[in-house]
Write an enzyme that holds these catalytic residues in place. Structure first.
Site, PDB file in Angstrom:
ATOM      1  N   HIS A  17       7.230 -26.329  13.975  1.00 60.08           N
ATOM      2  CA  HIS A  17       8.661 -26.620  14.062  1.00 60.08           C
ATOM      3  C   HIS A  17       8.959 -27.918  14.804  1.00 60.08           C
ATOM      4  CE1 HIS A  17       9.023 -22.741  12.415  1.00 60.08           C
ATOM      5  NE2 HIS A  17       9.196 -22.043  13.504  1.00 60.08           N
TER       6      HIS A  17
ATOM      7  N   ARG B 139       0.807  -1.224   0.000  1.00 55.50           N
ATOM      8  CA  ARG B 139       0.000   0.000   0.000  1.00 55.50           C
ATOM      9  C   ARG B 139       0.840   1.273   0.000  1.00 55.50           C
ATOM     10  NH1 ARG B 139      -1.007  -2.019   5.298  1.00 55.50           N
ATOM     11  NH2 ARG B 139      -2.994  -2.844   4.550  1.00 55.50           N
TER      12      ARG B 139
ATOM     13  N   LYS C  57       3.782 -19.716   7.612  1.00 52.98           N
ATOM     14  CA  LYS C  57       3.033 -20.138   8.787  1.00 52.98           C
ATOM     15  C   LYS C  57       2.525 -18.903   9.522  1.00 52.98           C
ATOM     16  CE  LYS C  57       6.342 -20.400  12.581  1.00 52.98           C
ATOM     17  NZ  LYS C  57       5.608 -19.601  13.548  1.00 52.98           N
TER      18      LYS C  57
ATOM     19  N   GLU D 170      14.035 -19.799  23.813  1.00 56.66           N
ATOM     20  CA  GLU D 170      14.453 -18.455  23.456  1.00 56.66           C
ATOM     21  C   GLU D 170      14.724 -17.672  24.730  1.00 56.66           C
ATOM     22  OE1 GLU D 170      12.309 -16.795  19.739  1.00 56.66           O
ATOM     23  OE2 GLU D 170      10.813 -18.039  20.743  1.00 56.66           O
TER      24      GLU D 170
ATOM     25  N   ASP E  27       2.519 -21.510  18.175  1.00 53.41           N
ATOM     26  CA  ASP E  27       3.546 -20.768  17.459  1.00 53.41           C
ATOM     27  C   ASP E  27       4.664 -21.661  16.955  1.00 53.41           C
ATOM     28  OD1 ASP E  27       4.737 -18.428  16.421  1.00 53.41           O
ATOM     29  OD2 ASP E  27       5.967 -18.185  18.221  1.00 53.41           O
TER      30      ASP E  27
END
Length: 518
Positions: A271, A67, A179, A247, A266
């Site tokens: 994964h 946009r 994903k 993480e 997630d």
């Protein structure tokens, strides 16, 4: 006269790519969502790195759709800035000049009919001037709720259907989907219905970037190219398997996406279940996409859920506190979050695989944020040796051998085994034998997106899950999500820098096991 990056000598090109003929043909990549972080930090640099390695032809073109009120020069400047900041390979002015000649930008909203007509004109111009020969891939780096409108517009405008070739190979059209592939089984099936109503199944590429990582692909080599491992890779010798994605950061600026999604949706659904399938699968008869996918799907279809989900799952939310000498914000205090959110930032669960190879071997999966360190690994932990001779000469936990595949960082593998401690006493202690990509190979591993984007342009689908795989993964996770939703309570808090809530340790303790501390 533009330089031909495909034919000139390129010192960055891996000679194996030439030998295997892994150089894309004339084509373009149309990128929706060009202003997002994924495009800026991963996709655009990966595309340039492919060009820099000589794996894209001089006729390649990159088209941005968005946009922003940009023209071709504005978009080219944005691409260059991204490349200079995030590309893996050194910036090459000659390569960039040739690459930039194929950059175009089309301004418009996702539901703007006129914008898709302009896009069609741009693609026809690239076919004529750039020589892309009608071969175009559409990369949808956009929110899933926009997939339907974009796919319908591509269909209505005629962009999704390749023209009939007068001679030679028929041009192709492909679509790439990032994903998440839905948020549960029902939405995944609806998403698949929408996409495959426009594009044939073999033209749909669902990207899970973990499958593009060298260390993930090395699981197949480790298992099936070595006689050392495969005879032991079964319930006769393996005690259990731990798959971890940890993480050390919080959600950062992902509040809008993460709330209502959580750690399990997630990363576990995609994964970690992909890593489980590669670890547990039988040897395929070839690397053909059909054969490889079939073996992974057999594993996912054989997954058996625990009868008591409360005893074999755990979830948590990180609190505020100190991590690495820094004061960090708790999940519920992150900007833009509902202070009563029940979304988990840590999830762990046990799965069993109902096959002859893996009967009685539990697979423990965990993923979380604000944990002790950033690491993704697969640990295949073996049963203890009887140790009749050494039972009085070792530590309490001595004798549990393991093969640990490090997916990231410090990619490689470690074997843990017992060895005598130097000295006059007979004392045995566990030691490790280590393999690291950085030490063993002179060439650096390409980014996962480089491999996957090249495979899209080549039309090679083995690393892309088909919709059957996606649906099987949701069938595994949905019962856990439904159970957690029915609890109507906050996930258990855990301190930043720890390895998750106490309930995660209890999950393994019930089975007489403990989590690894990578």
């Amino acid at each position: 006269m533009p330089h031909n990056t495909a034919s000139r000598s390129n010192p960055l090109r891996d000679p194996r790519d030439r030998r295997l003929n892994r150089i894309a043909g004339p084509s373009s990549l149309v990128l929706f969502g060009v202003t997002g972080d994924l495009a800026r930090k991963k996709l655009l640099p990966a595309i340039y790195d492919l060009a820099n390695r000589g794996l894209l032809p001089p006729s390649f073109a990159l088209v941005g759709f968005g946009r922003r009120d940009w023209d071709d020069a504005d978009f080219s400047a944005q691409v260059e800035e991204s490349v200079r900041q995030y590309a893996r390979t050194p910036f090459n002015e000659t390569v960039w000049e040739q690459f930039a000649e194929g950059i175009r930008f089309v301004q418009g909203e996702f539901d703007d009919d006129e914008a898709y007509l302009r896009l069609k004109e741009t693609m026809e111009e690239l076919d004529a001037v750039r020589g892309t020969k009608g071969n175009h891939a559409f990369y949808l780096s956009i929110p899933p709720n926009s997939f339907e409108v974009v796919c319908q517009q591509l269909s209505t405008s005629g962009l999704a259907e390749a023209p009939t070739a007068a001679e030679g190979d028929k041009p192709w059209r492909r679509v790439v989907i990032e994903k998440p592939f839905g948020h549960d089984l029902a939405s995944a099936r609806e998403l698949n219905r929408i996409v495959e109503s426009v594009f044939p199944a073999d033209s749909v590429f669902r990207i899970d970037h973990y499958l593009g990582k060298e260390t993930v692909q090395n699981i197949l080599a480790l298992r099936f190219a070595n006689q050392l491992f495969e005879p032991l890779w079964n319930s006769n010798y393996v005690d259990h398997v731990q798959i971890t994605m940890a993480e050390d950061i919080g959600i950062g600026g992902r509040a809008g996406y993460y709330d209502g999604v959580g750690a399990a949706r997630d990363v576990i659904q995609n994964h970690l279940l992909q890593l489980l399938a590669l670890t547990a699968m039988e040897e395929p008869i070839s690397f053909n996409a059909t054969d490889l996918r079939a073996e992974k799907e057999k594993v996912l279809a054989a997954v058996k859920l625990p009868k008591d989900l409360s005893r074999h799952s755990a979830r948590g939310q990180y609190t505020g506190g100190w991590q690495g000498g820094e004061s960090v914000t708790g999940f519920l205090d992150e900007e833009g979050f509902n202070p009563h959110s029940q979304t988990e930032t840590f999830a762990a669960l046990r799965l069993d695989i109902n096959t002859r190879r893996w009967a009685t071997v539990p697979f423990y999966l965990r993923a979380g944020k604000r944990l002790g360190r950033r690491v993704t690994e697969i640990a295949v932990v073996f049963k203890r040796a009887p140790n009749l001779l050494f039972r009085d000469h070792g530590d309490d936990d001595f004798g549990q051998n393991a093969v640990v595949i490090r997916v990231q960082p410090d990619e490689g593998a470690t074997i843990r085994f017992g060895s005598k401690v130097p000295g006059t006493q007979m004392e045995v202690r566990d030691v490790t034998m280590d393999f690291g990509y950085g030490h063993s190979f002179t060439e650096s591993s390409p980014e996962a997106y480089e491999r996957l984007i090249l495979d899209v342009l080549l039309g090679e689908p083995p690393l892309f899950p088909r919709h059957e795989e996606v649906e099987l993964s949701w069938k595994i996770l949905d019962p856990f999500e439904e159970y957690w939703a029915g609890l109507d309570e906050q996930p258990e808090p855990y301190t930043p820098g720890s390895w998750g809530p106490a309930s995660a340790d209890e999950l393994l303790a019930r089975d007489g096991r403990t989590w690894r501390r990578p």
